[in-house]
Design an enzyme around this catalytic site. Structure first.
Site, mmCIF file in Angstrom:
data_model
loop_
_atom_site.group_PDB
_atom_site.id
_atom_site.type_symbol
_atom_site.label_atom_id
_atom_site.label_comp_id
_atom_site.label_asym_id
_atom_site.label_seq_id
_atom_site.Cartn_x
_atom_site.Cartn_y
_atom_site.Cartn_z
ATOM 1 N N SER A 125 -4.048 40.306 -5.945
ATOM 2 C CA SER A 125 -3.699 41.727 -5.763
ATOM 3 C C SER A 125 -3.830 42.426 -7.100
ATOM 4 C CB SER A 125 -2.250 41.849 -5.271
ATOM 5 O OG SER A 125 -1.827 43.200 -5.317
ATOM 6 N N TYR A 155 6.649 39.512 -6.021
ATOM 7 C CA TYR A 155 5.275 39.685 -5.510
ATOM 8 C C TYR A 155 4.301 39.757 -6.691
ATOM 9 C CZ TYR A 155 1.357 41.597 -2.809
ATOM 10 O OH TYR A 155 0.124 41.799 -2.221
ATOM 11 N N LYS A 159 1.274 37.070 -7.561
ATOM 12 C CA LYS A 159 -0.149 37.417 -7.562
ATOM 13 C C LYS A 159 -0.785 37.186 -8.941
ATOM 14 C CE LYS A 159 -0.494 38.498 -3.223
ATOM 15 N NZ LYS A 159 -1.305 37.696 -2.299
HETATM 16 P P1 NDP Z 1 0.070 41.273 6.819
HETATM 17 O O1 NDP Z 1 1.546 41.243 6.671
HETATM 18 O O2 NDP Z 1 -0.558 42.269 7.738
HETATM 19 O O3 NDP Z 1 -0.468 39.806 7.244
HETATM 20 C C1 NDP Z 1 0.006 38.665 6.583
HETATM 21 C C2 NDP Z 1 -0.504 37.453 7.311
HETATM 22 O O4 NDP Z 1 -0.032 36.282 6.640
HETATM 23 C C3 NDP Z 1 -0.003 37.358 8.744
HETATM 24 O O5 NDP Z 1 -1.071 36.946 9.579
HETATM 25 C C4 NDP Z 1 1.068 36.269 8.693
HETATM 26 O O6 NDP Z 1 1.135 35.590 9.943
HETATM 27 C C5 NDP Z 1 0.520 35.370 7.586
HETATM 28 N N1 NDP Z 1 1.534 34.556 6.929
HETATM 29 C C6 NDP Z 1 2.621 34.980 6.239
HETATM 30 N N2 NDP Z 1 3.331 33.927 5.794
HETATM 31 C C7 NDP Z 1 2.660 32.827 6.213
HETATM 32 C C8 NDP Z 1 2.888 31.426 6.068
HETATM 33 N N3 NDP Z 1 3.971 30.941 5.407
HETATM 34 N N4 NDP Z 1 2.006 30.567 6.614
HETATM 35 C C9 NDP Z 1 0.928 31.007 7.296
HETATM 36 N N5 NDP Z 1 0.656 32.325 7.458
HETATM 37 C C10 NDP Z 1 1.527 33.204 6.926
HETATM 38 O O7 NDP Z 1 -0.493 41.422 5.337
HETATM 39 P P2 NDP Z 1 -1.873 42.008 4.795
HETATM 40 O O8 NDP Z 1 -2.960 41.749 5.754
HETATM 41 O O9 NDP Z 1 -1.639 43.362 4.306
HETATM 42 O O10 NDP Z 1 -2.051 41.088 3.503
HETATM 43 C C11 NDP Z 1 -2.895 39.946 3.466
HETATM 44 C C12 NDP Z 1 -2.995 39.461 2.030
HETATM 45 O O11 NDP Z 1 -3.518 40.494 1.205
HETATM 46 C C13 NDP Z 1 -1.661 39.054 1.421
HETATM 47 O O12 NDP Z 1 -1.832 37.936 0.582
HETATM 48 C C14 NDP Z 1 -1.287 40.272 0.600
HETATM 49 O O13 NDP Z 1 -0.427 39.966 -0.453
HETATM 50 C C15 NDP Z 1 -2.655 40.707 0.102
HETATM 51 N N6 NDP Z 1 -2.723 42.093 -0.312
HETATM 52 C C16 NDP Z 1 -2.363 43.100 0.560
HETATM 53 C C17 NDP Z 1 -2.421 44.417 0.146
HETATM 54 C C18 NDP Z 1 -2.040 45.558 1.033
HETATM 55 O O14 NDP Z 1 -1.892 46.672 0.528
HETATM 56 N N7 NDP Z 1 -1.909 45.366 2.330
HETATM 57 C C19 NDP Z 1 -2.848 44.752 -1.224
HETATM 58 C C20 NDP Z 1 -3.215 43.619 -2.043
HETATM 59 C C21 NDP Z 1 -3.146 42.345 -1.588
HETATM 60 P P3 NDP Z 1 2.496 34.923 10.510
HETATM 61 O O15 NDP Z 1 3.608 35.870 10.194
HETATM 62 O O16 NDP Z 1 2.197 34.722 11.955
HETATM 63 O O17 NDP Z 1 2.618 33.631 9.768
#
Ligand code: NDP
Length: 260
Positions: free
Chosen positions: A149, A164, A168
């Site tokens: 990130s 967070y 990252k």
């Molecule tokens: P979401 O919250 O929409 O999705 C997160 C996903 O991660 C879900 O599918 C969730 O599924 C899964 N997840 C969370 N914990 C676990 C775990 N322990 N094991 C397996 N799966 C897990 O987040 P985003 O799509 O926004 O973010 C995706 C990535 O991008 C993250 O790493 C985030 O930090 C990064 N990011 C996001 C930004 C943003 O502005 N949105 C900016 C910069 C980076 P479930 O709960 O079913 O496990």
């Protein structure tokens, strides 16, 4: 002719890609786009990814939905074994699963700090290790892409999210370290660092108060968040053979957020 040239550079036909956290948000879009480029997809999440599977299969692709918590070594190892059993090999990993909370140092419990680092950093480490093991066993020239990130480079304001940001920053340096550890194993390890992306994590009132969204808006040089699709070109490039000499890199895709 141009079409053939580009196809030859970027096609993922015959490749198998694991996308962690591919059930929604950024991971869902990455999974769909990699499938469109020819890859067979596997998804890890804790609550399942039926919608993503439906989208990919609806477009004629192949997708495998695996329940695996990235913090659980046994679940990750067994999930990767399922991929090998189903598809025969693993070529690409998009380490995308992650969480974020907004609490300052006095509000956040140490347990919350640990959980954030556990999922965002240790989870990616475990998936890197188990995937690399499978790639080496299968004699695969692999590509691992860790989702970091811009928060690993700069401190977002006004919210407090030390865990967070630290997780990252850890992902970015872990990526460089593993790139060197795995270079002789023919596995490339890179990361991308998105700025704010319009997914539930950054827009859903359940995670982000409306006042915070209003405070962020003037800080975006492009006056908007990224669409998840806008990350996919860099990811596709890092997956493809055209990035064959790229390892240990971090690509910032933040619409200029981190440079001001
Ligand atoms: P979401 O919250 O929409 O999705 C997160 C996903 O991660 C879900 O599918 C969730 O599924 C899964 N997840 C969370 N914990 C676990 C775990 N322990 N094991 C397996 N799966 C897990 O987040 P985003 O799509 O926004 O973010 C995706 C990535 O991008 C993250 O790493 C985030 O930090 C990064 N990011 C996001 C930004 C943003 O502005 N949105 C900016 C910069 C980076 P479930 O709960 O079913 O496990």
């Amino acid at each position: 002719m141009i079409e053939n040239y580009i196809r030859n550079l970027f096609t993922l036909e015959g490749k198998v890609a694991l996308v962690t956290g591919g059930g929604r948000g950024i991971g869902q879009v990455i999974a769909r786009e990699l499938a469109r480029c020819g890859a067979d997809i596997a998804i890890f999440s804790r609550s399942g990814a039926p919608e993503t599977v439906k989208i990919i299969q609806g477009e004629g692709g192949r997708a495998l939905d695996i329940l695996a918590d990235v913090t659980d070594e046994a679940q990750v190892a067994s999930g990767i074994a399922q991929i090998i059993e189903h598809y025969g090999h693993l070529d690409i990993v998009i380490n995308n699963a992650g969480v974020c909370y907004h609490k300052d140092i006095f509000e956040a419990s140490v347990e919350e700090w640990r959980q954030c680092l556990e999922i965002n950093l240790t989870g990616e480490y475990i998936v890197c290790r188990e995937a690399a093991r499978a790639m080496i066993d299968g004699n695969i020239a692999g590509s691992i892409i860790n989702i970091a990130s811009v928060s690993g480079h700069v401190v977002n304001i006004p919210q407090c999210q030390a865990a967070y940001n630290a997780s990252k920053a850890g992902v970015i340096h872990m990526t460089k370290s593993l790139a060197i550890e795995l270079v002789d194993k023919n596995i490339r390890v890179n990361s991308i660092s998105p700025g704010y992306v319009a997914t539930p994590m950054a827009t859903d009132p359940a995670f982000v108060e409306p006042e915070l969204l209003a405070a962020w808006q003037p800080l975006f040089p492009m006056h908007r968040m990224a669409k998840p699709e806008e990350l996919c070109g860099a990811i596709l490039w890092l997956c493809s053979k055209s990035a064959g000499y790229t390892t240990g890199a971090d690509i910032i895709i933040d619409g200029g957020y981190g440079v001001i």
